[in-house]
Design a protein around this motif. Structure first.
Motif, PDB file in Angstrom:
ATOM      1  N   ASP A 259       1.178  -1.178  -0.033  1.00 17.07           N
ATOM      2  CA  ASP A 259       0.112  -0.290  -0.430  1.00 17.07           C
ATOM      3  C   ASP A 259       0.838   1.389  -0.444  1.00 17.07           C
ATOM      4  O   ASP A 259       0.395   2.374  -0.257  1.00 17.07           O
ATOM      5  N   VAL A 291      -2.027  -6.643  -5.190  1.00 18.86           N
ATOM      6  CA  VAL A 291      -1.721  -5.827  -5.260  1.00 18.86           C
ATOM      7  C   VAL A 291      -2.858  -5.348  -4.197  1.00 18.86           C
ATOM      8  O   VAL A 291      -3.549  -5.732  -4.049  1.00 18.86           O
ATOM      9  N   HIS A 292      -2.280  -4.527  -3.255  1.00 12.73           N
ATOM     10  CA  HIS A 292      -3.043  -3.986  -2.104  1.00 12.73           C
ATOM     11  C   HIS A 292      -4.313  -3.435  -2.720  1.00 12.73           C
ATOM     12  O   HIS A 292      -4.302  -2.785  -3.270  1.00 12.73           O
ATOM     13  N   ARG A 293      -5.953  -3.826  -1.427  1.00 15.92           N
ATOM     14  CA  ARG A 293      -6.498  -3.214  -2.261  1.00 15.92           C
ATOM     15  C   ARG A 293      -6.447  -1.813  -2.845  1.00 15.92           C
ATOM     16  O   ARG A 293      -7.457  -1.191  -3.129  1.00 15.92           O
ATOM     17  N   HIS A 296      -5.120  -0.173  -5.538  1.00 16.64           N
ATOM     18  CA  HIS A 296      -5.862  -1.403  -6.339  1.00 16.64           C
ATOM     19  C   HIS A 296      -6.159  -0.352  -7.718  1.00 16.64           C
ATOM     20  O   HIS A 296      -5.682  -1.074  -9.014  1.00 16.64           O
ATOM     21  N   LEU A 300      -4.421  -0.467 -11.578  1.00 14.19           N
ATOM     22  CA  LEU A 300      -4.812  -1.094 -12.585  1.00 14.19           C
ATOM     23  C   LEU A 300      -5.043   0.843 -13.472  1.00 14.19           C
ATOM     24  O   LEU A 300      -4.464   0.085 -14.902  1.00 14.19           O
ATOM     25  N   ILE A 365      -8.670  -8.627 -15.406  1.00 13.97           N
ATOM     26  CA  ILE A 365      -8.276  -8.490 -13.777  1.00 13.97           C
ATOM     27  C   ILE A 365      -9.916 -10.165 -13.567  1.00 13.97           C
ATOM     28  O   ILE A 365     -10.523 -10.526 -15.081  1.00 13.97           O
ATOM     29  N   LEU A 385      -3.995  -8.437 -13.072  1.00 12.66           N
ATOM     30  CA  LEU A 385      -4.525  -7.687 -11.802  1.00 12.66           C
ATOM     31  C   LEU A 385      -4.491  -8.332 -10.777  1.00 12.66           C
ATOM     32  O   LEU A 385      -6.069  -8.025 -10.518  1.00 12.66           O
ATOM     33  N   PRO A 387      -5.749  -7.924  -6.733  1.00  9.01           N
ATOM     34  CA  PRO A 387      -6.007  -7.237  -5.022  1.00  9.01           C
ATOM     35  C   PRO A 387      -6.105  -8.452  -4.412  1.00  9.01           C
ATOM     36  O   PRO A 387      -6.237  -9.527  -4.216  1.00  9.01           O
TER      37      PRO A 387
END
Length: 480
Positions: A259, A291-293, A296, A300, A365, A385, A387
């Motif tokens: 993050d 990827v940390h939400r 994200h 993206l 995704i 990608l 999350p």
């Protein structure tokens, strides 16, 4: 172009040839022999004399030969880069750069040829051996079969051939079917540098040529870079002869984006590491992005925008960002994998289309762990990608793979870096940089289905030599 057997440039024993095509245009740019079983047997027989001559060749002479080849590669870097671009399809800047790396690799092994050291071992730690001493030497294995892949043929061949010769072995190269020309050209430099007859030979042709080398009793080591399936097959074929096998195989490298990562810099690294490096055909390319939400969505957006800006086209044009895959079959395979991912629930946000041997830079995704798009290696410009919410979960997902080549983490938190280094089951953890990186002075290789052993200027010579010990009993003390 001909192949090299027993000091002479020759065609196949039956006259058969294979066309070499420019993957960007499908133009035939050359033909090469399709070696037969008789050609392989002849090369292996010649290598027995070559190995004896190499074992007698002093290290200063091996240094001189390899150093002279490095200088000649540098002198012809531009034309070699153009030749490699035409047969391989990578961008001209990449292929020219690869040739430059090969020159450095030859020079590095030239230097290391003078540093193949043994050691002395006092034995006074063993009761009753207080007056004894052992010494060790590292000696050549004999004949090395170097099986070379298509994606970085000159660079990866350089590790095998320069390492094998620096260690005092004879080497038989099996070139990649689709792009052998630059390797053949540099092999001329080796032959003209003064190597003993049979010390280096080059065979062109298909998988049967590689299998015949692997099966031969006259080969002591197989050094191969390629797919995991091919590696397993080599182990099976090599087993009856108990020869050494060094494998650098596939990867499904995970990148963990934390993050605190910089979105713009990270997006640029992902685009380089998946799309513009090797046209996505790299074992250590960025394959799975976790990827940390919290970041994200912006990451993206940046990656999709960057992918759409990339220019697909002629790799000889310096303005091209992404060239063709090595052949149409490879592009069709990537197309099928993307279609399967969509069928499994993924969504294409950029790219996704094939044009002949070209495949558009593609962003996915909705890829779920456990699906083929997550678990299997895609050898082309496709980037999923995914999350995550918890860092430990991301580490678990990264390890959830039959491969273990490299991994990357983007963060400013040193504790996260060290935690990733501790638990990720890979050969290398890269920090704040794409996984699509290889430094010739570092050990390169992976765990699990990504291979065995490590390759690099300071590591390959250990793989390509054997240790012999001399035990001097009761050597210390007063003479009788």
């Amino acid at each position: 172009m001909d192949m090299l057997i027993d000091g002479g440039w020759t065609g196949a024993s039956d006259g058969a040839v294979d066309p070499i095509l420019n993957p960007a245009t499908d133009e035939e740019i050359a033909t090469v022999p399709r070696a037969t079983a008789a050609d392989v047997a002849r090369a292996v027989a010649a290598a027995q004399q070559g190995r004896d001559a190499m074992a007698r060749l002093p290290s200063h002479r091996r240094f001189e030969i390899l150093e002279s080849v490095a200088r000649r590669i540098e002198a012809h870097q531009v034309e070699l880069g153009r030749l490699l671009c035409r047969e391989n399809g990578k961008r001209i800047g990449e292929t020219t750069g690869e040739v430059g790396v090969a020159a450095r690799i030859f020079r590095g092994y030239a230097e290391e040829a003078k540093r193949i050291f043994g050691k002395s071992v006092p034995l006074d730690a063993i009761p009753g051996r207080e007056r004894s001493l052992a010494i060790t030497l590292r000696q050549p294995l004999g004949v090395v079969a170097a099986i070379v892949p298509f994606n970085y043929p000159v660079e990866l061949w350089s590790h095998k051939v320069a390492g094998g010769l620096a260690a005092g072995n004879a080497v038989i190269t099996k070139t990649p079917e689709d792009c052998p020309l630059a390797v053949l050209e540099i092999s001329r430099y080796l032959e003209e540098a003064g190597l003993p007859r049979g010390a280096h030979q080059v065979l062109t042709g298909g998988r049967d040529v590689g299998e015949a080398l692997v099966r031969s009793d006259g080969v002591q080591l197989v050094a191969m870079t390629g797919s995991t399936a091919a590696g397993r097959r080599i182990l099976e074929v090599a087993a009856p002869t108990l020869k050494k096998v060094h494998l650098e195989l596939g990867g499904n490298d995970a990148t963990i984006i934390c993050d605190d990562a910089d979105v713009a810099d990270t997006a640029d690294a992902l685009i380089r590491g998946r799309f513009t490096s090797g046209n996505g055909q790299i074992c250590c390319a960025v394959k799975r992005v976790l990827v940390h939400r919290s970041i994200h969505a912006p990451l993206l957006e940046a990656v999709v925008a960057g992918a759409k800006r990339l220019r697909l086209g002629d790799p000889m044009d310096p303005s091209t960002d992404v060239g063709p895959l090595i052949n149409r079959r490879s592009a069709e395979r990537v197309e099928a994998q993307v279609n399967q991912a969509v069928a499994d629930g993924a969504t294409v946000l950029a790219g996704g289309a094939r044009r002949g041997s070209f495949f558009e830079p593609t962003v996915l995704i909705g890829v779920s762990p456990g699906t083929p798009a997550f678990a299997e290696e895609t050898f082309g410009p496709v980037l999923p990608l995914i999350p995550y919410d918890d860092f430990e979960t991301a580490l678990t997902l990264a390890n959830d793979s039959p491969f273990g080549l490299q991994a990357a983490i983007f963060t400013r938190d040193l504790r996260r870096v060290m935690r990733a280094y501790e638990v990720l089951d890979v050969g290398t953890v890269v920090v704040n940089h794409t996984t699509a990186v290889r430094v010739e002075t570092l050990p390169f290789g992976g765990n699990k289905g990504s291979g065995n052993g490590r390759e690099g200027i300071h590591d390959t010579l250990e793989q390509m030599t054997k240790v012999k010990t001399l035990l001097l009993h009761e050597i210390f003390g007063p003479a009788n």
